[in-house]
Write an enzyme that holds these catalytic residues in place. Structure first.
Site, PDB file in Angstrom:
ATOM      1  N   SER A   1     -58.780 -40.164 -75.151  1.00 56.18           N
ATOM      2  CA  SER A   1     -57.994 -41.395 -75.098  1.00 56.18           C
ATOM      3  C   SER A   1     -57.913 -42.135 -76.423  1.00 56.18           C
ATOM      4  CB  SER A   1     -58.598 -42.327 -74.042  1.00 56.18           C
ATOM      5  OG  SER A   1     -59.935 -42.681 -74.387  1.00 56.18           O
TER       6      SER A   1
ATOM      7  N   SER B   1     -63.238 -38.287 -75.597  1.00 58.28           N
ATOM      8  CA  SER B   1     -62.139 -39.122 -76.087  1.00 58.28           C
ATOM      9  C   SER B   1     -62.175 -39.439 -77.573  1.00 58.28           C
ATOM     10  CB  SER B   1     -62.088 -40.434 -75.295  1.00 58.28           C
ATOM     11  OG  SER B   1     -61.649 -40.192 -73.988  1.00 58.28           O
TER      12      SER B   1
ATOM     13  N   LYS C   1     -60.376 -49.048 -81.889  1.00 65.92           N
ATOM     14  CA  LYS C   1     -59.730 -48.754 -80.616  1.00 65.92           C
ATOM     15  C   LYS C   1     -59.596 -50.040 -79.817  1.00 65.92           C
ATOM     16  CE  LYS C   1     -60.156 -45.499 -76.706  1.00 65.92           C
ATOM     17  NZ  LYS C   1     -60.979 -44.402 -76.147  1.00 65.92           N
TER      18      LYS C   1
END
Length: 490
Positions: free
Chosen positions: A155, A179, A80
């Site tokens: 996210s 997330s 990420k």
């Protein structure tokens, strides 16, 4: 079966037998991104040159045969884009950091390298990890590989979408209010949020420091155990890192759940949960029951306050953490500022997206004089009550089980103009973050329109072993392991 469908243990066997090379794996990863990511847009930056150079070094080590190989030897990974990586652009999917190249690795980035994994790419996300759909990316939204009309979640949407597309052997995400788990559920993969403090946050660009936690996204539970084994542990660079022993997670994968006591919160299985999701979770409970577990309905009476408490607390921490992005030290620097105050204002106005600005404003308001007691302090009190709810259940039960999300993935654009509706999608995941507990999402079915459904298993603090054991036992018998979108290779 595609190479990227194999378990990590199977790939290691093939590498040691020299049936394949690390370079082969990395080239296959890069080829998958180039060929298939144009539509799902899960990847932001590919370090092709660096990844191939690292792969060649690892191949040479195996040929020499005089060095012990790391736990994640040769495995291509995607991280990420809020995990700091030396010499690989790290933007948090924000225009504010569009040209930021870190000069050091974060602890987790270093750990996966030390475990001989190859970081191939940085992955799409909601800007600064604020969002639940990946539509808040400052560059472009990622799409759900099962149906690109739908969001991948957020996210860590890029981490889950890339895993569903089999671009990598594993990805890493961060989980502040769900997330990792929510996008894993939306994309039909496994997402693990460790206990707060189990994995170092040093090098994770902070959103809400008392809630953030790094964890793996994988195609199966066994792979999650491998990755957690590599990244868990105390870190002197993170004052919130827990100095507790890290068990052997792989030894927990026994397939045995006989005598396991499961609590199912009535607040998270009844009203507000899509009937298809509820039916899939009840079927999972029946499956575990047939394997020797028992379950009962329990209550978490303060669940209805979890979402507002979470957004007050996380936004308050975000308003503090993001104060460092001021246009002076790094990131966007406004050209038209007449003085220092104007520089701050213009740089932040130009660099931050709408959702980030919204949460900074909410957090600043909650912390302001005259409102602190009414909002922030009260939210902290609610957090304590939610922790007590969990403690009460865990006095009698080994794990808590319920849907990961109240519904399957929603359509792109469906909730973008209604932030409150978007926030309420987190009802099943945010209580876990407020309590700092470990939880995993595993696939447990599909809706009539072919979208994945996720089952969430929550454990006691630092008892990831039991969470993994239950998830693995269910996965091995449920019949959903290995399913992937039709277009994915293999």
């Amino acid at each position: 079966m595609s190479l990227f469908d194999k378990r990590l243990s199977e790939i290691h066997s093939a590498l040691r037998a020299k049936e394949i090379s690390v370079t082969d794996l990395v080239q296959a990863s890069i080829a998958s991104i180039k060929e298939h990511d144009g539509e799902i847009k899960s990847v932001l930056h590919v370090d092709e040159e660096g990844a191939l150079a690292h792969a060649r070094q690892l191949d040479e080590r195996l040929v020499k045969g005089n060095e012990e190989l790391g736990l994640l030897y040769g495995l291509p990974a995607g991280l990420k884009d809020n995990l700091v990586t030396k010499d690989i652009r790290t933007t948090c999917a924000s225009k504010f950091l569009a040209n930021y190249d870190p000069v050091h690795d974060g602890t987790v980035s270093k750990k996966v390298k030390d475990a001989d994994s190859v970081i191939v790419a940085k992955l799409n996300m909601d800007e600064f990890a604020m969002g639940g759909s990946n539509e808040n990316s400052g560059f472009f939204p990622a799409k759900n590989p099962w149906n690109t009309d739908y969001v991948p979640g957020g996210s860590s949407g890029g981490s889950a979408a890339a895993m569903a597309a089999r671009h990598f052997y594993y990805t890493l995400g961060s989980d502040t209010g769900g997330s990792i788990r929510q996008p894993a559920a939306f994309c039909g993969v496994v997402g693990l949020k460790p206990t707060y403090g189990r994995v170092s946050r040093f090098g994770l660009v902070a959103f809400a420091s008392s809630l953030d936690q790094i964890g793996p996204v994988t195609k199966n539970v066994e792979d999650s155990a491998y990755v957690l084994q590599a990244i868990a542990g105390h870190d002197e660079y993170d004052s919130t890192s827990a100095n507790v022993d890290v068990p052997n997670y792989l030894s927990a994968l026994t397939g045995d759940v006989k005598g396991l006591r499961i609590g199912v919160p009535k607040e998270l299985i009844g009203e507000g949960i899509d009937p298809e999701v509820r039916d899939a979770v009840l079927a999972a409970l029946k499956q575990l029951e047939s394997m020797g577990a028992t379950w009962s309905e329990v209550s978490m009476p303060h669940t209805e306050y979890a979402v507002p408490a979470y957004y007050l607390l996380s936004s308050s921490e975000a308003s503090s953490n993001l104060a460092r992005f001021d246009g002076v030290r790094y990131g966007v620097r406004a050209d038209n500022a007449a003085n220092l105050i104007e520089l701050y204002k213009e740089s932040r106005s130009q660099g931050f997206g709408q959702e980030v600005k919204r949460r900074i404003m909410l957090g600043t308001y909650a912390l302001s004089s005259g409102y602190y007691d009414a909002y922030y302090k009260k939210a902290q009190q609610v957090r304590t009550l939610i922790i007590q709810d969990f403690n009460s259940i865990f006095a009698d039960y080994d794990v808590i089980l319920h849907p990961t999300t109240p519904s399957t993935a929603f359509k792109v654009g469906e909730n973008v103009d209604d932030p409150v509706k978007m926030y309420l999608e987190d009802i099943c995941t945010v209580p876990v973050n407020l309590a700092g507990l470990p939880a995993i999402s595993v696939p447990c079915g599909f809706s009539k329109n072919g979208l994945p459904i996720g089952l969430q298993i929550v454990g006691r603090a630092f008892d990831e072993s039991t969470v993994l054991r239950v998830a693995h036992a269910y996965e091995q018998t449920a019949g959903f392991y290995g399913r992937k979108p039709e277009w994915v290779r293999g």
